[in-house]
Design a protein around this motif. Structure first.
Motif, PDB file in Angstrom:
ATOM      1  N   THR A   1     -10.051 -19.617 -22.916  1.00 47.31           N
ATOM      2  CA  THR A   1      -9.044 -20.351 -23.685  1.00 47.31           C
ATOM      3  C   THR A   1      -7.756 -19.547 -23.819  1.00 47.31           C
ATOM      4  O   THR A   1      -6.649 -20.081 -23.659  1.00 47.31           O
ATOM      5  CB  THR A   1      -9.602 -20.681 -25.079  1.00 47.31           C
ATOM      6  OG1 THR A   1     -10.815 -21.423 -24.935  1.00 47.31           O
ATOM      7  CG2 THR A   1      -8.606 -21.502 -25.876  1.00 47.31           C
TER       8      THR A   1
ATOM      9  N   GLU B   1      -6.726 -17.191 -21.813  1.00 46.14           N
ATOM     10  CA  GLU B   1      -6.072 -17.102 -20.505  1.00 46.14           C
ATOM     11  C   GLU B   1      -5.349 -18.393 -20.156  1.00 46.14           C
ATOM     12  O   GLU B   1      -4.255 -18.374 -19.583  1.00 46.14           O
ATOM     13  CB  GLU B   1      -7.127 -16.771 -19.434  1.00 46.14           C
ATOM     14  CG  GLU B   1      -6.563 -16.582 -18.028  1.00 46.14           C
ATOM     15  CD  GLU B   1      -5.641 -15.384 -17.913  1.00 46.14           C
ATOM     16  OE1 GLU B   1      -4.903 -15.309 -16.920  1.00 46.14           O
ATOM     17  OE2 GLU B   1      -5.653 -14.531 -18.827  1.00 46.14           O
ATOM     18  N   ARG B   2      -5.950 -19.522 -20.517  1.00 40.37           N
ATOM     19  CA  ARG B   2      -5.273 -20.795 -20.265  1.00 40.37           C
ATOM     20  C   ARG B   2      -3.980 -20.893 -21.075  1.00 40.37           C
ATOM     21  O   ARG B   2      -2.958 -21.361 -20.581  1.00 40.37           O
ATOM     22  CB  ARG B   2      -6.205 -21.954 -20.615  1.00 40.37           C
ATOM     23  CG  ARG B   2      -7.327 -22.159 -19.607  1.00 40.37           C
ATOM     24  CD  ARG B   2      -8.264 -23.273 -20.054  1.00 40.37           C
ATOM     25  NE  ARG B   2      -9.307 -23.525 -19.075  1.00 40.37           N
ATOM     26  CZ  ARG B   2     -10.310 -24.361 -19.257  1.00 40.37           C
ATOM     27  NH1 ARG B   2     -10.404 -25.016 -20.414  1.00 40.37           N
ATOM     28  NH2 ARG B   2     -11.221 -24.528 -18.316  1.00 40.37           N
TER      29      ARG B   2
ATOM     30  N   LEU C   1      -3.958 -18.526 -10.168  1.00 45.53           N
ATOM     31  CA  LEU C   1      -5.015 -19.425 -10.628  1.00 45.53           C
ATOM     32  C   LEU C   1      -6.126 -19.597  -9.613  1.00 45.53           C
ATOM     33  O   LEU C   1      -7.222 -20.041  -9.950  1.00 45.53           O
ATOM     34  CB  LEU C   1      -4.414 -20.799 -10.972  1.00 45.53           C
ATOM     35  CG  LEU C   1      -3.527 -20.827 -12.224  1.00 45.53           C
ATOM     36  CD1 LEU C   1      -2.876 -22.183 -12.357  1.00 45.53           C
ATOM     37  CD2 LEU C   1      -4.316 -20.484 -13.462  1.00 45.53           C
TER      38      LEU C   1
END
Length: 405
Positions: free
Chosen positions: A188, A190-191, A250
């Motif tokens: 979370t 990192e997002r 990503l």
């Protein structure tokens, strides 16, 4: 409603059958533990041996489901076996009942059985020797210890190992659960970080493209349109490069993508020149040494986002960027015109995800962040700022001792 008794465990049924069949085999060949002439035998003959044997075998069915009940009935059966010629199978099954009572019974009952069996062993050693005064009397205590105390002690050791293994299993499950929670939180975070990076790096280019494309469409001037199209192309190329870098990050880490360097304060001059090319009147005032990478990255992103907000929302006027290093902190301040006045009030040059991202970056460094009208929250503006009010972004980023270069 009648109570339903638990069914015996399959292993208990096997143990009971094996004990019963073994006792019947010993009974069939005429093998007992005492001769009929022994003074302790009050019920001589071969047939009385079968009653304690059958009762003890039945108690084996209760060794897991009702261990205390099985042991109490087994004590009565062993007592009855003692006054007969006896069966070795009955004695062996009784030792298993003691073991099961300690292993499967409640902790308090297990300690009580172990304590009682120990006391009986001591009494069985001391009392006969004190009465008969012969060394052979000590063998009674040895037999009592083998039949009662040794199985109980063995069950206690196995119980401790079982409890330790269960505790280790629970700790392993808790560790795995905490690791999963940490993994979810890391994903979370990192997002959220990637979302901030995407907003900070691409929003500036997209804002410039939108503003200059609007100018190119609204002005019927070939030179102005050509200049606007050049700015649009430059920002689109840079935005695509940033998007390509983010997509590479990503992707799965296969080793094909090279690590990209994080922006530092050395790139502020280029960032300001780019903002000037997009039409902002920007001045840069900086007084700092080389700083830790997290501090430089946070300061760079704050200035970048503030310039993007000024490009999108601010009124015409000068934008000032100031970076001043104090003893243990870096002060970042960006001042821009407040924005045009609308029917619902002045428009602030910065809100939504941009301000949230800046606040989160500063919070990660345990710094302070403020954003609001005027240097001191007033409506007074510098002489170069039309409209009467300014919007100021202020951030203080702590510098940990020993990290400065």
């Amino acid at each position: 409603m009648a109570l339903r008794h638990p069914r015996p465990h399959r292993d208990d049924v096997r143990i009971a059958l094996a004990g019963l069949l073994g006792g019947l085999l010993l009974w069939a060949v005429g093998l007992g533990t005492r001769p009929a002439a022994d003074p302790i035998v009050l019920w001589p003959g071969r047939w009385p041996i079968l009653l304690p044997l059958a009762v003890t075998a039945g108690c084996e069915l209760l060794r897991r489901t009702r261990p205390r009940t099985g042991l109490l009935v087994g004590v009565a059966a062993l007592t009855a076996d003692t006054i007969t010629q006896g069966s070795l199978a009955t004695v062996v099954m009784f030792t298993d009942l003691v073991y099961a009572a300690v292993l499967y019974g409640p902790p308090a009952a297990a300690r009580r059985v172990l304590w009682i069996s120990g006391v009986l062993t001591v009494l069985g050693t001391v009392v006969p020797f004190a009465v008969w005064r012969v060394p052979e009397a000590l063998l009674i205590g040895v037999v009592v210890g083998i039949v009662a105390f040794t199985p109980g002690a063995t069950g206690w050791v196995v119980r401790n190992h079982r409890d330790a293994a269960e505790a280790a299993r629970l700790r392993a499950e808790q560790t795995a659960l905490l690791a999963e929670i940490d993994r979810v939180q890391a994903v979370t975070a990192e997002r959220a970080r990637m979302a901030r990076e995407l907003h900070d790096m691409v929003a500036n280019h997209l804002s410039a493209i939108a503003i200059h494309s609007t100018a190119a469409l609204s002005l019927d001037d070939p030179d102005t349109s050509k200049q606007a199209l050049g700015v649009i192309r430059e920002n689109s190329v840079e935005g695509l490069a940033e998007m390509r870098r983010l997509i590479g990050i990503l992707r799965d880490s296969s080793g094909d993508t090279e690590p990209a360097a994080a922006p530092t304060l050395d790139g502020l001059a280029s960032l300001v020149e780019h903002a000037r090319g997009n039409g902002l009147d920007v001045t840069l005032d900086r007084a700092h040494t080389v700083l830790p990478a997290p501090v430089e990255l946070a300061a760079y992103r704050i200035v970048q986002e503030s310039l993007t907000n000024a490009l999108k929302h601010a009124s015409p006027g000068r934008v000032t960027v100031s970076l001043v290093q104090r003893e243990h902190a870096l002060d970042v301040r960006v001042t821009s015109p407040f924005g045009e006045v609308r029917h619902d009030g002045p428009r602030a040059p910065g809100s939504g995800a941009g301000l949230i991202g800046m606040r989160e970056r500063v919070a990660l460094l345990q710094g302070t962040f403020e954003a609001g009208p005027g240097p001191e929250g007033t409506a007074t503006a510098p002489r170069n700022t039309p409209g009467g009010r300014t919007w100021t972004v202020r951030a203080t980023l702590p510098i940990t001792e020993g990290e400065t270069a």
